[in-house]
Design an enzyme around this catalytic site. Structure first.
Site, PDB file in Angstrom:
ATOM      1  N   CYS A 198       0.816  -1.224   0.000  1.00 23.72           N
ATOM      2  CA  CYS A 198       0.000   0.000   0.000  1.00 23.72           C
ATOM      3  C   CYS A 198       0.848   1.273   0.000  1.00 23.72           C
ATOM      4  CB  CYS A 198      -0.923   0.024   1.204  1.00 23.72           C
ATOM      5  SG  CYS A 198      -1.959  -1.415   1.298  1.00 23.72           S
ATOM      6  N   ASN A 245     -10.192  -0.081   0.519  1.00 25.44           N
ATOM      7  CA  ASN A 245      -8.730   0.010   0.464  1.00 25.44           C
ATOM      8  C   ASN A 245      -8.261  -0.549  -0.884  1.00 25.44           C
ATOM      9  OD1 ASN A 245      -5.987  -0.322   0.716  1.00 25.44           O
ATOM     10  ND2 ASN A 245      -6.070  -1.350   2.706  1.00 25.44           N
ATOM     11  N   HIS A 294      -3.290   7.091   3.487  1.00 29.58           N
ATOM     12  CA  HIS A 294      -3.702   5.806   2.927  1.00 29.58           C
ATOM     13  C   HIS A 294      -5.147   5.532   3.349  1.00 29.58           C
ATOM     14  CE1 HIS A 294      -3.853   1.837   1.475  1.00 29.58           C
ATOM     15  NE2 HIS A 294      -3.719   1.237   2.629  1.00 29.58           N
TER      16      HIS A 294
HETATM   17  N1  ACO Z   1     -18.176  -8.862   9.834  1.00 25.79           N
HETATM   18  C1  ACO Z   1     -18.587  -9.222  11.072  1.00 25.79           C
HETATM   19  N2  ACO Z   1     -17.736  -9.607  12.015  1.00 25.79           N
HETATM   20  C2  ACO Z   1     -16.429  -9.636  11.718  1.00 25.79           C
HETATM   21  C3  ACO Z   1     -15.942  -9.269  10.457  1.00 25.79           C
HETATM   22  C4  ACO Z   1     -16.881  -8.874   9.488  1.00 25.79           C
HETATM   23  N3  ACO Z   1     -16.518  -8.511   8.246  1.00 25.79           N
HETATM   24  N4  ACO Z   1     -14.603  -9.390  10.446  1.00 25.79           N
HETATM   25  C5  ACO Z   1     -14.258  -9.815  11.681  1.00 25.79           C
HETATM   26  N5  ACO Z   1     -15.348  -9.966  12.431  1.00 25.79           N
HETATM   27  C6  ACO Z   1     -15.449 -10.408  13.801  1.00 25.79           C
HETATM   28  C7  ACO Z   1     -14.240 -11.169  14.250  1.00 25.79           C
HETATM   29  O1  ACO Z   1     -14.303 -12.523  13.843  1.00 25.79           O
HETATM   30  C8  ACO Z   1     -14.311 -11.021  15.760  1.00 25.79           C
HETATM   31  O2  ACO Z   1     -15.228 -11.948  16.236  1.00 25.79           O
HETATM   32  P1  ACO Z   1     -14.943 -12.722  17.604  1.00 25.79           P
HETATM   33  O3  ACO Z   1     -14.851 -11.633  18.642  1.00 25.79           O
HETATM   34  O4  ACO Z   1     -16.142 -13.588  17.748  1.00 25.79           O
HETATM   35  O5  ACO Z   1     -13.654 -13.442  17.404  1.00 25.79           O
HETATM   36  C9  ACO Z   1     -14.930  -9.635  15.921  1.00 25.79           C
HETATM   37  O6  ACO Z   1     -15.510  -9.294  14.657  1.00 25.79           O
HETATM   38  C10 ACO Z   1     -13.940  -8.578  16.293  1.00 25.79           C
HETATM   39  O7  ACO Z   1     -12.848  -8.678  15.435  1.00 25.79           O
HETATM   40  P2  ACO Z   1     -11.631  -7.730  15.616  1.00 25.79           P
HETATM   41  O8  ACO Z   1     -10.534  -8.181  14.715  1.00 25.79           O
HETATM   42  O9  ACO Z   1     -11.360  -7.520  17.065  1.00 25.79           O
HETATM   43  O10 ACO Z   1     -12.235  -6.361  15.036  1.00 25.79           O
HETATM   44  P3  ACO Z   1     -11.530  -5.002  14.981  1.00 25.79           P
HETATM   45  O11 ACO Z   1     -12.311  -4.018  15.752  1.00 25.79           O
HETATM   46  O12 ACO Z   1     -10.076  -5.105  15.277  1.00 25.79           O
HETATM   47  O13 ACO Z   1     -11.688  -4.616  13.458  1.00 25.79           O
HETATM   48  C11 ACO Z   1     -10.452  -4.613  11.397  1.00 25.79           C
HETATM   49  C12 ACO Z   1     -11.145  -5.475  12.464  1.00 25.79           C
HETATM   50  C13 ACO Z   1     -11.485  -3.709  10.775  1.00 25.79           C
HETATM   51  C14 ACO Z   1      -9.875  -5.545  10.346  1.00 25.79           C
HETATM   52  C15 ACO Z   1      -9.372  -3.780  12.088  1.00 25.79           C
HETATM   53  O14 ACO Z   1      -8.551  -4.594  12.882  1.00 25.79           O
HETATM   54  C16 ACO Z   1      -8.517  -3.074  11.080  1.00 25.79           C
HETATM   55  O15 ACO Z   1      -8.965  -2.195  10.387  1.00 25.79           O
HETATM   56  N6  ACO Z   1      -7.237  -3.425  10.980  1.00 25.79           N
HETATM   57  C17 ACO Z   1      -6.352  -2.834  10.017  1.00 25.79           C
HETATM   58  C18 ACO Z   1      -6.614  -3.489   8.705  1.00 25.79           C
HETATM   59  C19 ACO Z   1      -5.970  -2.744   7.571  1.00 25.79           C
HETATM   60  O16 ACO Z   1      -6.056  -1.548   7.508  1.00 25.79           O
HETATM   61  N7  ACO Z   1      -5.351  -3.497   6.685  1.00 25.79           N
HETATM   62  C20 ACO Z   1      -4.714  -3.003   5.551  1.00 25.79           C
HETATM   63  C21 ACO Z   1      -3.661  -1.949   5.895  1.00 25.79           C
HETATM   64  S1  ACO Z   1      -2.280  -1.980   4.903  1.00 25.79           S
HETATM   65  C22 ACO Z   1      -2.835  -2.193   3.432  1.00 25.79           C
HETATM   66  O17 ACO Z   1      -3.608  -1.410   3.034  1.00 25.79           O
HETATM   67  C23 ACO Z   1      -2.409  -3.397   2.659  1.00 25.79           C
END
Ligand code: ACO
Length: 339
Positions: A126, A296, A266
């Protein structure tokens, strides 16, 4: 016989590098959160509240990264008011090249008719567009090339595991491009910063398809050819890396956050942007945000946002603009431009 005198070295002053045109392209097909609700256990409410993403664009099966990139490139050339044969170098930042080789940049060259250009791809996930911007800048300041086309393009839909709700809701397809040239005067790129941490490669990566796990039926069955992500760790690293990158480049520029008219981050997650805005002490309306519409798009994300900011008049001549990115690798980069 007298020996020849050494020739004096020509003094070539450092040249400022300006973005003289921008362009972008996203595929027509819109994939909404409501549609994703039908294929994985998720909800519009979860996706919007955790990420800010409402919809993303998905390329057609026969629409490849080089097609997205070429459309963005042609828009940038038109915006710059130059023709393709004026381009000396094409740099494409992507993690979804059309093929391992030739480079996607070579495919773009053929599609837009940039017959005088050298071409190569650059891999920094990214962060790729800002890495490419910095490489281009070095070629221009060193007087190696005059006019460079920098493109960030990705067809992430081709490497997303559509059964993994942790990742499939986050990504989309698109391309953004910028034409760089020495224009004279003091406006242009003021400072850049790039960094990486290979120790954290396994928080965001695609294990299969390369020489470690070559394409095989078994590897594909295990979905090794799609994105794997530790979301929580990526989130934490993204906030820290983007803040550090922003502070470092501002220090190099001799500027403060309050001097910036526009910040183009980003486009991964609205909560990441809100977190860095809070820690910078900068109001959210200073940030260019389009992730609600495109998700993204990896290397394309900041490039598309830059083009939208330019075309919608978010930057006026003389304004200071900060671009700051983060991606797999880990990689991060930042750039301050006087528009
Ligand atoms: N829909 C519903 N529930 C979901 C989903 C979804 N799409 N995805 C995950 N969950 C669930 C998980 O399984 C988890 O369930 P559990 O508690 O029963 O295990 C629950 O939601 C909470 O999951 P978390 O991972 O704690 O959620 P979080 O608040 O951390 O959000 C997210 C997840 C959005 C992915 C966040 O961690 C994030 O944005 N991380 C950065 C990701 C990113 O930006 N990546 C790319 C950056 S670099 C690049 O661009 C290549």
């Amino acid at each position: 016989m007298t020996s020849p005198q050494p020739r004096p070295r020509l003094h070539q002053p450092k040249r400022t590098v300006s973005i003289i045109g921008t362009g972008s392209y996203v595929p027509e097909r819109v994939l909404t959160n409501a549609e994703l609700e039908k294929s994985v256990e998720t909800s519009d409410e979860w996706i919007v509240s955790r990420t800010g993403i409402k919809e993303r664009r998905i390329a057609a099966d026969d629409e490849h990264t080089s097609d997205l990139a070429s459309k963005a490139a042609l828009a940038a050339l038109e915006n710059a008011g130059i023709t393709a044969d004026e381009i000396d170098l094409i740099l494409v930042a992507t993690v979804t090249p059309d093929m391992f080789f030739p480079s996607t940049a070579c495919f773009v060259q053929a599609k837009i008719g940039a017959k005088n250009a050298a071409c190569f791809d650059l891999s920094a996930a990214c962060s790729g567009f800002l890495y490419a911007l910095e490489v281009a800048q070095q070629f221009i300041t060193s007087h190696t090339y005059n006019t460079i086309l920098v493109i960030g393009a990705d067809k992430l839909s081709s490497i997303v595991d559509w059964k993994d709700r942790n990742t499939c809701v986050l990504f989309g397809d698109g391309a953004g491009a910028a034409v760089l040239r020495h224009r004279g005067g003091s406006h242009g790129v003021i400072a850049t910063h790039m960094g990486s941490n290979g120790d954290l490669a396994d928080i965001l990566y695609i294990p299969g398809g390369g020489c470690r796990h070559p394409i095989s039926a078994e590897n594909v069955d295990q979905r090794l050819n799609s994105i794997k992500m530790n979301g929580k760790e990526t989130y934490k690293q993204a906030v820290n890396a983007m803040l550090t990158a922003a502070n470092t480049v501002l220090e190099k520029s001799g500027l403060k956050f309050e001097d910036l008219s526009c910040i183009i981050p980003h486009q991964a997650n609205l909560r990441i942007i809100e977190a860095i805005a809070g820690r910078m002490g900068v109001p959210m309306d200073r940030f260019m945000i389009n992730l609600d519409r495109f998700g993204n798009t990896s290397a394309a994300a900041v490039a598309i946002a830059l083009d939208e900011a330019h075309r919608t008049g978010r930057m006026q001549i003389g304004d200071y603009v900060l671009l700051v990115v983060f991606g797999g690798g880990l990689t991060w980069a930042s750039s301050v431009i006087q528009w």
